[in-house]
Design a protein around this motif. Structure first.
Motif, PDB file in Angstrom:
ATOM      1  N   ILE A  15       1.242  -7.277  -6.692  1.00 41.21           N
ATOM      2  CA  ILE A  15       2.537  -6.675  -6.377  1.00 41.21           C
ATOM      3  C   ILE A  15       2.972  -7.171  -4.995  1.00 41.21           C
ATOM      4  O   ILE A  15       2.237  -6.977  -4.023  1.00 41.21           O
ATOM      5  CB  ILE A  15       2.413  -5.129  -6.385  1.00 41.21           C
ATOM      6  CG1 ILE A  15       1.899  -4.656  -7.753  1.00 41.21           C
ATOM      7  CG2 ILE A  15       3.730  -4.468  -6.023  1.00 41.21           C
ATOM      8  CD1 ILE A  15       1.402  -3.215  -7.764  1.00 41.21           C
ATOM      9  N   ASP A  16       4.146  -7.796  -4.898  1.00 43.68           N
ATOM     10  CA  ASP A  16       4.536  -8.323  -3.591  1.00 43.68           C
ATOM     11  C   ASP A  16       4.924  -7.193  -2.631  1.00 43.68           C
ATOM     12  O   ASP A  16       5.088  -6.041  -3.048  1.00 43.68           O
ATOM     13  CB  ASP A  16       5.640  -9.385  -3.715  1.00 43.68           C
ATOM     14  CG  ASP A  16       6.936  -8.819  -4.249  1.00 43.68           C
ATOM     15  OD1 ASP A  16       7.254  -7.655  -3.939  1.00 43.68           O
ATOM     16  OD2 ASP A  16       7.639  -9.535  -4.981  1.00 43.68           O
ATOM     17  N   THR A  17       5.052  -7.532  -1.370  1.00 44.38           N
ATOM     18  CA  THR A  17       5.217  -6.502  -0.341  1.00 44.38           C
ATOM     19  C   THR A  17       6.478  -5.663  -0.549  1.00 44.38           C
ATOM     20  O   THR A  17       6.443  -4.436  -0.430  1.00 44.38           O
ATOM     21  CB  THR A  17       5.214  -7.162   1.051  1.00 44.38           C
ATOM     22  OG1 THR A  17       3.974  -7.846   1.182  1.00 44.38           O
ATOM     23  CG2 THR A  17       5.351  -6.145   2.164  1.00 44.38           C
ATOM     24  N   GLY A  72       6.822   6.933  -4.634  1.00 44.29           N
ATOM     25  CA  GLY A  72       5.753   7.913  -4.753  1.00 44.29           C
ATOM     26  C   GLY A  72       5.934   9.044  -3.752  1.00 44.29           C
ATOM     27  O   GLY A  72       5.837  10.224  -4.087  1.00 44.29           O
ATOM     28  N   PHE A  73       6.287   8.665  -2.548  1.00 50.45           N
ATOM     29  CA  PHE A  73       6.518   9.627  -1.468  1.00 50.45           C
ATOM     30  C   PHE A  73       7.677  10.576  -1.811  1.00 50.45           C
ATOM     31  O   PHE A  73       7.652  11.758  -1.486  1.00 50.45           O
ATOM     32  CB  PHE A  73       6.822   8.827  -0.188  1.00 50.45           C
ATOM     33  CG  PHE A  73       7.265   9.642   0.994  1.00 50.45           C
ATOM     34  CD1 PHE A  73       6.331  10.346   1.747  1.00 50.45           C
ATOM     35  CD2 PHE A  73       8.594   9.699   1.360  1.00 50.45           C
ATOM     36  CE1 PHE A  73       6.733  11.083   2.843  1.00 50.45           C
ATOM     37  CE2 PHE A  73       9.001  10.432   2.459  1.00 50.45           C
ATOM     38  CZ  PHE A  73       8.066  11.132   3.196  1.00 50.45           C
ATOM     39  N   PHE A  93      -1.795  -4.158   1.302  1.00 49.91           N
ATOM     40  CA  PHE A  93      -2.763  -5.163   0.846  1.00 49.91           C
ATOM     41  C   PHE A  93      -3.332  -4.789  -0.522  1.00 49.91           C
ATOM     42  O   PHE A  93      -3.521  -5.640  -1.385  1.00 49.91           O
ATOM     43  CB  PHE A  93      -3.900  -5.336   1.869  1.00 49.91           C
ATOM     44  CG  PHE A  93      -4.972  -6.280   1.402  1.00 49.91           C
ATOM     45  CD1 PHE A  93      -4.670  -7.621   1.139  1.00 49.91           C
ATOM     46  CD2 PHE A  93      -6.276  -5.851   1.190  1.00 49.91           C
ATOM     47  CE1 PHE A  93      -5.646  -8.503   0.688  1.00 49.91           C
ATOM     48  CE2 PHE A  93      -7.258  -6.716   0.745  1.00 49.91           C
ATOM     49  CZ  PHE A  93      -6.942  -8.043   0.498  1.00 49.91           C
ATOM     50  N   TYR A  94      -3.577  -3.511  -0.697  1.00 51.33           N
ATOM     51  CA  TYR A  94      -4.100  -3.038  -1.985  1.00 51.33           C
ATOM     52  C   TYR A  94      -3.128  -3.423  -3.100  1.00 51.33           C
ATOM     53  O   TYR A  94      -3.527  -3.956  -4.143  1.00 51.33           O
ATOM     54  CB  TYR A  94      -4.300  -1.526  -1.930  1.00 51.33           C
ATOM     55  CG  TYR A  94      -5.040  -0.940  -3.110  1.00 51.33           C
ATOM     56  CD1 TYR A  94      -6.414  -1.101  -3.242  1.00 51.33           C
ATOM     57  CD2 TYR A  94      -4.375  -0.210  -4.090  1.00 51.33           C
ATOM     58  CE1 TYR A  94      -7.107  -0.548  -4.307  1.00 51.33           C
ATOM     59  CE2 TYR A  94      -5.052   0.344  -5.163  1.00 51.33           C
ATOM     60  CZ  TYR A  94      -6.414   0.172  -5.275  1.00 51.33           C
ATOM     61  OH  TYR A  94      -7.092   0.714  -6.335  1.00 51.33           O
ATOM     62  N   CYS A  95      -1.855  -3.185  -2.879  1.00 47.07           N
ATOM     63  CA  CYS A  95      -0.828  -3.543  -3.872  1.00 47.07           C
ATOM     64  C   CYS A  95      -0.765  -5.061  -4.046  1.00 47.07           C
ATOM     65  O   CYS A  95      -0.741  -5.563  -5.167  1.00 47.07           O
ATOM     66  CB  CYS A  95       0.549  -3.019  -3.463  1.00 47.07           C
ATOM     67  SG  CYS A  95       0.665  -1.229  -3.443  1.00 47.07           S
ATOM     68  N   LYS A 135       8.065  -4.983  -3.290  1.00 50.29           N
ATOM     69  CA  LYS A 135       7.871  -4.092  -4.443  1.00 50.29           C
ATOM     70  C   LYS A 135       6.849  -2.991  -4.087  1.00 50.29           C
ATOM     71  O   LYS A 135       6.978  -1.852  -4.532  1.00 50.29           O
ATOM     72  CB  LYS A 135       7.390  -4.938  -5.628  1.00 50.29           C
ATOM     73  CG  LYS A 135       7.307  -4.214  -6.935  1.00 50.29           C
ATOM     74  CD  LYS A 135       8.619  -4.303  -7.714  1.00 50.29           C
ATOM     75  CE  LYS A 135       8.569  -3.315  -8.878  1.00 50.29           C
ATOM     76  NZ  LYS A 135       9.827  -2.705  -9.182  1.00 50.29           N
ATOM     77  N   LYS A 140       8.769  11.342  -4.831  1.00 47.30           N
ATOM     78  CA  LYS A 140       8.712  11.761  -6.229  1.00 47.30           C
ATOM     79  C   LYS A 140       9.137  13.207  -6.472  1.00 47.30           C
ATOM     80  O   LYS A 140       9.910  13.498  -7.388  1.00 47.30           O
ATOM     81  CB  LYS A 140       7.288  11.565  -6.730  1.00 47.30           C
ATOM     82  CG  LYS A 140       7.163  11.566  -8.232  1.00 47.30           C
ATOM     83  CD  LYS A 140       5.761  11.187  -8.591  1.00 47.30           C
ATOM     84  CE  LYS A 140       5.340  11.792  -9.901  1.00 47.30           C
ATOM     85  NZ  LYS A 140       3.898  11.697 -10.068  1.00 47.30           N
ATOM     86  N   LEU A 182       7.323   0.987  -4.297  1.00 47.11           N
ATOM     87  CA  LEU A 182       6.395   1.831  -5.047  1.00 47.11           C
ATOM     88  C   LEU A 182       5.908   2.997  -4.182  1.00 47.11           C
ATOM     89  O   LEU A 182       5.912   4.157  -4.598  1.00 47.11           O
ATOM     90  CB  LEU A 182       5.215   0.962  -5.495  1.00 47.11           C
ATOM     91  CG  LEU A 182       4.261   1.536  -6.529  1.00 47.11           C
ATOM     92  CD1 LEU A 182       4.934   1.602  -7.883  1.00 47.11           C
ATOM     93  CD2 LEU A 182       3.014   0.657  -6.639  1.00 47.11           C
ATOM     94  N   ILE A 183       5.531   2.678  -2.957  1.00 46.68           N
ATOM     95  CA  ILE A 183       5.010   3.701  -2.045  1.00 46.68           C
ATOM     96  C   ILE A 183       6.105   4.718  -1.707  1.00 46.68           C
ATOM     97  O   ILE A 183       5.877   5.930  -1.707  1.00 46.68           O
ATOM     98  CB  ILE A 183       4.448   3.037  -0.766  1.00 46.68           C
ATOM     99  CG1 ILE A 183       3.220   2.184  -1.116  1.00 46.68           C
ATOM    100  CG2 ILE A 183       4.090   4.090   0.290  1.00 46.68           C
ATOM    101  CD1 ILE A 183       2.800   1.200  -0.047  1.00 46.68           C
ATOM    102  N   GLU A 205      -0.929  -0.929   6.365  1.00 50.84           N
ATOM    103  CA  GLU A 205      -1.198  -2.294   5.934  1.00 50.84           C
ATOM    104  C   GLU A 205      -2.211  -2.307   4.798  1.00 50.84           C
ATOM    105  O   GLU A 205      -2.153  -3.156   3.916  1.00 50.84           O
ATOM    106  CB  GLU A 205      -1.720  -3.116   7.118  1.00 50.84           C
ATOM    107  CG  GLU A 205      -0.598  -3.574   8.016  1.00 50.84           C
ATOM    108  CD  GLU A 205      -1.090  -4.092   9.349  1.00 50.84           C
ATOM    109  OE1 GLU A 205      -2.324  -4.158   9.552  1.00 50.84           O
ATOM    110  OE2 GLU A 205      -0.233  -4.432  10.184  1.00 50.84           O
ATOM    111  N   ASP A 206      -3.124  -1.337   4.829  1.00 47.77           N
ATOM    112  CA  ASP A 206      -4.125  -1.270   3.772  1.00 47.77           C
ATOM    113  C   ASP A 206      -3.491  -0.975   2.420  1.00 47.77           C
ATOM    114  O   ASP A 206      -3.903  -1.526   1.399  1.00 47.77           O
ATOM    115  CB  ASP A 206      -5.153  -0.173   4.087  1.00 47.77           C
ATOM    116  CG  ASP A 206      -6.118  -0.616   5.174  1.00 47.77           C
ATOM    117  OD1 ASP A 206      -6.107  -1.815   5.508  1.00 47.77           O
ATOM    118  OD2 ASP A 206      -6.859   0.241   5.691  1.00 47.77           O
ATOM    119  N   GLN A 207      -2.480  -0.081   2.438  1.00 50.57           N
ATOM    120  CA  GLN A 207      -1.786   0.227   1.182  1.00 50.57           C
ATOM    121  C   GLN A 207      -1.071  -1.007   0.644  1.00 50.57           C
ATOM    122  O   GLN A 207      -1.119  -1.303  -0.545  1.00 50.57           O
ATOM    123  CB  GLN A 207      -0.748   1.345   1.413  1.00 50.57           C
ATOM    124  CG  GLN A 207      -1.355   2.730   1.533  1.00 50.57           C
ATOM    125  CD  GLN A 207      -0.290   3.768   1.801  1.00 50.57           C
ATOM    126  OE1 GLN A 207       0.598   3.564   2.629  1.00 50.57           O
ATOM    127  NE2 GLN A 207      -0.355   4.889   1.107  1.00 50.57           N
TER     128      GLN A 207
END
Lengths: 250, 483
Positions: free
Chosen positions: B441-443, B453-454, B434-436, B445, B456, B449-450, B430-432
């Motif tokens: 950046i909406d949830t 990245g995972f 919220f940071y976005c 998106k 990649k 993104l996450i 949830e922290d990731q």
């Protein structure tokens, strides 16, 4: 710009903010100080719209609009920026990719197309120079393996890129050595204008030597118990928080 | 009239026999009756005008398959298909289903639009009648000409059986034998079509094979057979599949892919699999039971890269047999499961030669109520001196109702082997999010993104154009996975 009225907020049914009143006008810098556990970071999170925090009473207005019902990203679109005390790692997502995504998300919310790559590059170059950020840094995974100083510098870099109306800096000075502190503070000062406002949340007077506040507020037990000019910060530095606690409890 | 039994007589008799068994008229039609027996296998072979040895080869596979039992060891649960309730041959290029795009499911069209697929491609993919697109025809022609000049053969396996039977005969079944497993045996008996590719000695294939044929690839059948042969010192990058969603009516897909990399050759094989995963309640969807294996001779290299987002049930282990000394096998995989999807996928790296090296990078992403398993075998045989393997299996969980499982098997029979295995499991925090969110950046998106990245390390292995599409595909596959 920001007006907070009688704000009460709790997390998991535990009341943390117990009636905050605060008004921040464009062009002003406000410092919020206070002992550990007084509710400083909670206030920042509540303004930014973190879901775990429940507003039980009172309101937050941004430019006369009640933002209580707005999601965190919608508040961001309206110009609220929070520099995190503990910035979050997102493995595999580069600093550049992240900020590019953020900028374009904000543009989309305003009905604009993606920023052309050329402009994006130019902006990144300009802002990274402002914060003395190495180009190699920009290709690293967001906050992964960053030193404390790198994390904070990256937060201010994002702020510089997004050009918010209201920036909340939550303990931006923690984990910074004196050189990094100067660079970060310089960055913030250069971004300051008569159209935006900054709230600096800090434990110590140190940062306020560089980012000079117009007002200083002391938060204790979820309430602002004392407000004053920049000299209040010096007083706190000298005398600590105990005299405030005594005053309140008296 | 002599008493000698001629080929003509045989043909005549076969015809009559087919007729006797009631298949003659069916052969003329586009779809066979349901059910599977030797006559059906023969009829498929006949329909495709295959040489006799091929018919026999298929029959051998069929007879083996009859005695086999459907495997149950995978970590997937589904109602087994009734193999006698399937029609095993449908003529390709059947008539368009629709006259215009207006008749196509709007949801499907919306997905096409998100993927940035052109109108003409949309028509082709959703089986709408269309005019010939001048551009793509000319591109395809130039493409074939360039390949022809280099002596590269790239055609359907049916065409290869007609034009280059000696090559097919020499290599088919050498890496995945007919009796290899239940689904491979089934495929060997009834495969309808697929691709064939031969790269001559020392030739570097100048383009990614099949990118230009993306449109044509979309309609491939349920029992696909692919054979890629890279002769000594050659190189080829082969792309399979399609990022566009495939609303195939066929529930069962059992493909076989064989790769042969001769001395000093390199094959890069990339797959994007996006078959229909079933609906959000877990109804429908494709069973994807695939056997993929490559053989590496001396100094050869095979890389498998896969992005698996579709199918209700996936059972797939692209593997490498590192037979030659100094050969290299690689497996890069992203497997996404959402809703009620189940995937049991991984690889086998069989080290036979000396100084052989393998790398396994597996990224499993589970959302909804799905189950995602990595299953991998690293086997070092007694002669494989100085073999090395590195495996990394990462799982990313979204929500509390999905599952991620890792089943690594390691068999080492040589003391000089060096094997490393790393595994991680993480949850999107949830922290990731919220940071976005805080950065605007909406949830939805933020998750994309996450996840990107995972994934990649694997996305980077895909050819550039494919990688962009695959990224979008990951986003779409996970849409609605967070409330």
């Amino acid at each position: 710009m920001l007006k907070i009225e009688n704000l009460h907020a709790s997390v998991e049914d535990k009341a943390i903010l117990r009636g905050i009143n605060l008004e921040v006008k464009a062009g002003e810098v406000h410092a919020i100080m206070g002992p550990n556990g007084s509710g400083k970071s909670t206030l920042a999170s509540v303004i930014a719209g973190k879901e775990e925090y429940e507003v039980t009473e009172g309101s937050i207005f941004l430019n006369d609009e009640d933002i209580d019902e707005l999601a965190a990203e919608e508040r961001a679109h309206k110009g609220i920026f929070l520099s995190f005390q503990y910035p979050i790692e997102i493995p595999g997502v580069s600093v550049t990719n992240f900020i590019k995504t953020a900028i374009n998300a904000n543009r989309k919310a305003k009905g604009l197309d993606d920023m052309p790559a050329k402009d994006m590059l130019k902006l990144i170059r300009e802002k990274s120079e402002l914060l003395e950020i190495d180009r190699k840094f920009l290709s690293r995974s967001l906050n992964e393996g960053f030193s404390g100083g790198e994390k904070k510098r990256n937060e201010i870099f994002q702020m510089a890129m997004l050009e918010p109306k209201l920036a909340i800096l939550d303990e931006t000075d923690s984990g910074l050595d004196i050189d990094a502190l100067r660079i970060v503070a310089n960055g913030v000062n250069k971004l300051k204008s008569k159209d935006n406002a900054v709230i600096v949340i800090t434990h110590y007077q140190r940062l306020l030597d560089y980012i000079v506040p117009d007002f200083v507020h002391v938060l204790y037990n979820g309430r602002i118990v004392k407000s004053g000019g920049k000299e209040l910060a010096h007083e706190l530095e000298e005398k600590g928080y105990d005299w405030i606690k005594e005053e309140v409890n008296a | 009239m002599s008493n000698k039994y001629t080929e003509d007589d045989l043909r005549e008799e076969l015809k009559t026999k087919e007729y006797e068994y009631g298949f003659y008229t069916d052969i003329a039609s586009d779809t066979f009756p349901i059910g599977l027996n030797e006559d059906i296998v023969r009829a498929i072979s006949l329909k495709k005008e295959e040489p006799e040895w091929m018919t026999e080869w298929r029959l051998e596979a069929f007879r083996a398959w009859e005695k086999m039992i459907e495997p149950e060891w995978a970590n997937v649960h589904y109602a087994k298909p009734d193999f006698q309730a399937i029609s095993y041959y449908s003529a390709p290029n059947s008539k368009p289903k629709y006259d215009s795009l207006d008749e196509v499911d709007p949801e499907l069209l919306a997905t096409f639009a998100k993927l940035g697929i052109s109108i003409d491609e949309q028509k082709k993919l959703s089986n709408v009648a269309m005019d010939v697109v001048v551009d793509s025809v000319s591109v395809a022609t130039t493409f074939k000409k360039t390949l022809g000049e280099k002596g590269i053969i790239f055609c359907s396996i049916s065409e290869a059986l007609r034009e280059h039977p000696e090559l097919v005969r020499k290599y088919i079944g050498t890496v995945v034998p007919q009796k290899d497993n239940f689904y491979a045996a089934l495929n060997s008996a009834v495969f309808s079509d697929g691709s064939f590719c031969y790269i001559p000695k020392g030739v570097r294939c100048p383009m990614e094979l099949s990118t230009y044929f993306r449109i044509n690839q979309a309609g491939t059948g349920q029992f696909e057979r692919t054979l890629v042969i890279a002769d000594e010192g050659s190189y080829v990058s082969y792309l399979e599949g399609c990022t566009a969603p495939s609303r195939d009516e066929n529930q069962l897909h059992a493909a076989v892919v064989e790769l042969i990399a001769m001395d000093d050759a390199e094959i890069k094989y990339s797959t994007v699999q996006n078959w229909y995963p079933g609906n959000a309640e877990g109804k429908g969807g494709v069973f994807n039971f695939v056997t993929k294996r490559g053989l590496c001779e001396k100094n050869a290299k095979i890389s498998w890269t896969q992005v698996e987002t579709g199918s209700a049930v996936t059972w797939k282990y692209p593997s490498c047999v590192l037979k030659g000394d100094n050969s290299v096998g690689e497996f890069y995989s992203i497997a996404v499961t959402n809703n009620y999807q189940q995937a049991d996928t991984g690889t086998k790296m069989i080290h036979l030669g000396k100084n052989t090296k393998s790398t396994i990078i597996s990224k499993g992403i589970s959302a909804g109520k799905s189950q995602n398993s990595y299953r991998g075998l690293v086997k070092i045989s007694p002669n494989a001196d100085n073999a090395r393997n590195f495996s990394q299996c990462d799982s990313l969980l979204m929500g509390n109702e999905c599952g991620a499982h890792t089943f690594p098997y390691i068999e080492v029979k040589n003391k000089t082997a060096k094997i490393e295995h790393e595994a991680t499991t993480s949850k999107i925090g949830e922290d990731q999010i919220f940071y976005c969110n805080q950065r605007g950046i909406d949830t939805e998106k933020a998750i994309a993104l996450i996840v990107n990245g995972f994934s990649k390390e694997v996305l980077n292995k895909l050819p550039m154009e494919f990688a962009v599409e695959a990224q979008k595909l990951l986003e779409i596959s996970l849409e609605g996975s967070v409330g």
